[in-house]
Each structure stands twice: as structure tokens, then as C-alpha cells.
Scaffold this active site. Structure first.
Site, PDB file in Angstrom:
ATOM      1  N   ASN A   9     -26.436  41.312  30.807  1.00 22.57           N
ATOM      2  CA  ASN A   9     -25.435  40.942  29.805  1.00 22.57           C
ATOM      3  C   ASN A   9     -24.768  42.237  29.379  1.00 22.57           C
ATOM      4  OD1 ASN A   9     -23.947  40.145  27.612  1.00 22.57           O
ATOM      5  ND2 ASN A   9     -25.700  39.629  26.308  1.00 22.57           N
ATOM      6  N   LYS A  11     -22.246  42.707  27.582  1.00 17.97           N
ATOM      7  CA  LYS A  11     -21.642  42.660  26.239  1.00 17.97           C
ATOM      8  C   LYS A  11     -20.233  43.282  26.306  1.00 17.97           C
ATOM      9  CE  LYS A  11     -26.245  42.525  24.366  1.00 17.97           C
ATOM     10  NZ  LYS A  11     -27.154  42.773  23.252  1.00 17.97           N
ATOM     11  N   HIS A  94     -25.332  33.214  22.573  1.00 16.32           N
ATOM     12  CA  HIS A  94     -26.021  34.495  22.355  1.00 16.32           C
ATOM     13  C   HIS A  94     -26.108  34.747  20.847  1.00 16.32           C
ATOM     14  CE1 HIS A  94     -26.847  38.755  22.214  1.00 16.32           C
ATOM     15  NE2 HIS A  94     -27.351  38.608  23.421  1.00 16.32           N
ATOM     16  N   GLU A  96     -25.568  37.262  19.134  1.00 15.67           N
ATOM     17  CA  GLU A  96     -24.418  37.988  18.577  1.00 15.67           C
ATOM     18  C   GLU A  96     -23.241  37.036  18.337  1.00 15.67           C
ATOM     19  OE1 GLU A  96     -24.386  40.983  21.617  1.00 15.67           O
ATOM     20  OE2 GLU A  96     -26.289  41.732  20.836  1.00 15.67           O
ATOM     21  N   GLU A 166     -34.576  34.808  23.328  1.00 18.66           N
ATOM     22  CA  GLU A 166     -34.321  36.166  22.854  1.00 18.66           C
ATOM     23  C   GLU A 166     -34.641  36.263  21.366  1.00 18.66           C
ATOM     24  OE1 GLU A 166     -31.360  38.281  25.593  1.00 18.66           O
ATOM     25  OE2 GLU A 166     -30.170  37.207  24.121  1.00 18.66           O
ATOM     26  N   GLY A 172     -31.615  44.935  21.356  1.00 17.10           N
ATOM     27  CA  GLY A 172     -30.962  46.222  21.132  1.00 17.10           C
ATOM     28  C   GLY A 172     -31.714  47.124  20.168  1.00 17.10           C
ATOM     29  N   SER A 212     -34.589  43.998  24.712  1.00 14.07           N
ATOM     30  CA  SER A 212     -35.106  45.322  25.096  1.00 14.07           C
ATOM     31  C   SER A 212     -35.987  45.281  26.352  1.00 14.07           C
ATOM     32  CB  SER A 212     -35.861  45.967  23.924  1.00 14.07           C
ATOM     33  OG  SER A 212     -34.987  46.113  22.810  1.00 14.07           O
ATOM     34  N   GLY A 234     -28.825  46.417  27.209  1.00 12.52           N
ATOM     35  CA  GLY A 234     -28.688  47.862  27.405  1.00 12.52           C
ATOM     36  C   GLY A 234     -29.082  48.337  28.798  1.00 12.52           C
TER      37      GLY A 234
HETATM   38  P1  PGA Z   1     -30.986  44.245  24.982  1.00  7.30           P
HETATM   39  O1  PGA Z   1     -30.057  42.939  24.867  1.00  7.30           O
HETATM   40  O2  PGA Z   1     -31.637  44.168  26.348  1.00  7.30           O
HETATM   41  O3  PGA Z   1     -30.054  45.403  24.855  1.00  7.30           O
HETATM   42  O4  PGA Z   1     -31.995  44.154  23.898  1.00  7.30           O
HETATM   43  C1  PGA Z   1     -30.466  41.710  25.362  1.00  7.30           C
HETATM   44  C2  PGA Z   1     -29.416  40.670  25.049  1.00  7.30           C
HETATM   45  O5  PGA Z   1     -28.853  40.719  23.955  1.00  7.30           O
HETATM   46  O6  PGA Z   1     -29.125  39.779  25.873  1.00  7.30           O
END
Ligand code: PGA
Length: 250
Positions: A9, A11, A94, A96, A166, A172, A212, A234
Site C-alpha cells: 500500500n 499510500k 483503510h 486512514e 490492521e 506506521g 508495520s 512503509g
Molecule cells: P505500515 O502500513 O506497514 O506502514 O504500518 C500498513 C497499512 O497502513 O496498510
């Protein structure tokens, strides 16, 4: 039995040129995997990514889709538009999007239905906030989020959906759910799907962990029986790190 699925992802990262560079670097590193590999790119990167992905088995994904077929929805993209542009997977709901853009379980459901109707595979995100886990609501919440998201789909359609568990507190932040925590909550999601759609369907649905996940923790998470893959933020932005996640079984 279930083919693992690792999805990046990106983002709001990577211009079209950068997308091409990342995909070109990634292709040789993941060419020997039997895992389903997806890159969910910003919408503006879709044509460049489609071009760069030629000749590879990496699948193209988007990060959101609108539920209407067309109309006065400034700034939005329909499932048919994504499909025609070569997209196969789409992230829906998601955290976010829920947190910053007002997504609700109801709009997640509408988007999921629109995606499935157009022949896209949704990656539906569910997960609890830190306070919700601490208050003991995790199981009830992910059950509710999952069942609402899938409402209106036939069992045959549900079978093809991908769910991403998640925990919001792990996204993140560098904090990861323990292997056991992630496995347990994904087990709860699978049980909820079994209760509504039958065991046969639940045993086929692929459920990812996200939050993460990276090269250094992927092996432990993927060794858990309920965890079928990962949604990677990330760690999907660097070809070598993402390849480590994809090649968790090598
Ligand atoms: P992250 O994000 O691996 O940076 O924690 C995962 C996601 O939001 O899909």
C-alpha cells in the site's frame, strides 16, 4: 490451501516516474515467488505502473473506489474506470480513509459491492483503535466491521474477497501486533465469516495482517495458521525491503 497474498500500500507516495522505477527494481526480486503480489499505487500512477508491470506476475491495485457507477462525485473514480485501466485489486476502508475522509462501515460496504460487481478484488480493511483493544472490544468490532462490509455479497463473492486485519495502533508506528495477537484476531474474523457464510467460504477467504509488517517480522507472522499475507505500507516503498516480505518463505 490458501495462496498467500502480499500487497503493498504505497499510500500518497511515488510520482508516476518513481512508480516505474520502483516496479522495475522489484520485478526481478520477486519473480520466483508463488505468493500473490500486489502493488496498490496512487491513482495517477496506474497507467505508468500498468506499463511497468508488463511481463511480470505482480498485480495492479488501487487504494480506493467510489460506489456509484458514474455521476456528480468530483474527485472520485468508479470501479469501471479502474477496471478498464488494468486494475485488479482495490483497497477499501483503510483506517486512514476512515479517520481522515469520513469513511463509514456503510460506505465501505457500498464500495465493496461496487468493486465486486465490476470484477475487482476488494482488500477490505478492518481493525481496532488502541483504546478499543484496551477496553476489550476488538473481537466484537472486527466482527461487526467485517460482516457489514460483506453484506449483500453472495457466498461465492465473499470467497474471493481479501480482508486485511490492521490494528490501527500498529499502522506506521513501528508497533506490531504479536504473532499470536494477529493470529487470534484473524481467527475471530474467520469464525464470523464461517458463521454467516459457512466454513467452506471462510476457509477460502484470504485474511492479511497489516501494521508495520516488514522483512524482520514477516516470517513469524506468516508462520501463524490464520495469517494469509500482509498489507504493507512503509516497507513496500523500497524494492529490496518489500521483496524480503514477499520472499518470506525463501
Ligand atoms: P505500515 O502500513 O506497514 O506502514 O504500518 C500498513 C497499512 O497502513 O496498510
Amino acid at each position: 490451501m490458501r495462496t498467500p497474498i502480499i500487497a503493498g500500500n504505497w499510500k500518497m507516495n511515488m510520482t508516476p516516474k518513481e512508480a516505474t522505477g520502483l516496479i522495475e527494481a522489484l520485478k526481478p526480486l520477486v519473480k520466483d515467488t508463488n505468493t500473490t503480489v500486489v502493488v496498490c499505487v496512487p491513482a495517477i500512477d496506474i497507467p505508468a505502473a500498468k506499463q511497468a508491470l508488463r511481463g511480470s506476475r505482480i498485480k495492479l491495485g488501487a487504494q480506493n473506489v467510489h460506489f456509484a457507477e458514474s455521476g456528480a462525485y468530483t474527485g472520485e473514480l468508479s470501479a469501471a474506470m479502474l477496471k478498464e485501466a488494468g486494475v485488479e485489486y482495490v483497497i477499501i476502508g483503510h483506517s486512514e480513509r476512515r479517520q481522515y475522509f469520513g469513511e463509514t462501515d456503510e460506505t465501505v460496504n457500498k464500495r465493496t459491492r461496487a468493486a465486486v460487481a465490476a470484477g475487482l478484488t476488494p482488500i477490505v480493511c478492518v481493525g481496532e483503535l488502541k483504546e478499543q483493544r484496551e477496553a476489550g472490544y476488538t473481537d466484537a468490532l472486527v466482527t461487526y466491521q467485517t460482516l457489514i462490509a460483506l453484506t449483500g455479497l453472495t457466498p461465492t463473492e465473499v470467497r474471493k474477497v481479501v480482508i486485511a486485519y490492521e490494528p490501527v495502533w500498529a499502522i506506521g508506528t513501528g508497533l506490531t501486533a504479536t504473532d499470536e495477537q494477529a493470529n487470534e484476531t484473524i481467527g475471530v474474523i474467520r469464525k464470523a465469516i464461517a458463521a454467516r457464510y459457512g466454513k467452506g467460504v471462510a476457509n477460502r477467504v484470504r485474511i492479511q495482517y497489516g501494521g508495520s509488517m516488514k522483512g524482520s517480522n514477516v516470517k513469524g507472522l506468516m508462520a501463524q495458521p490464520e495469517i494469509d499475507g500482509g498489507l504493507i505500507g512503509g516497507a513496500s516503498l523500497k524494492a529490496d525491503e518489500f521483496a524480503k516480505v514477499v520472499n518470506f518463505d525463501k
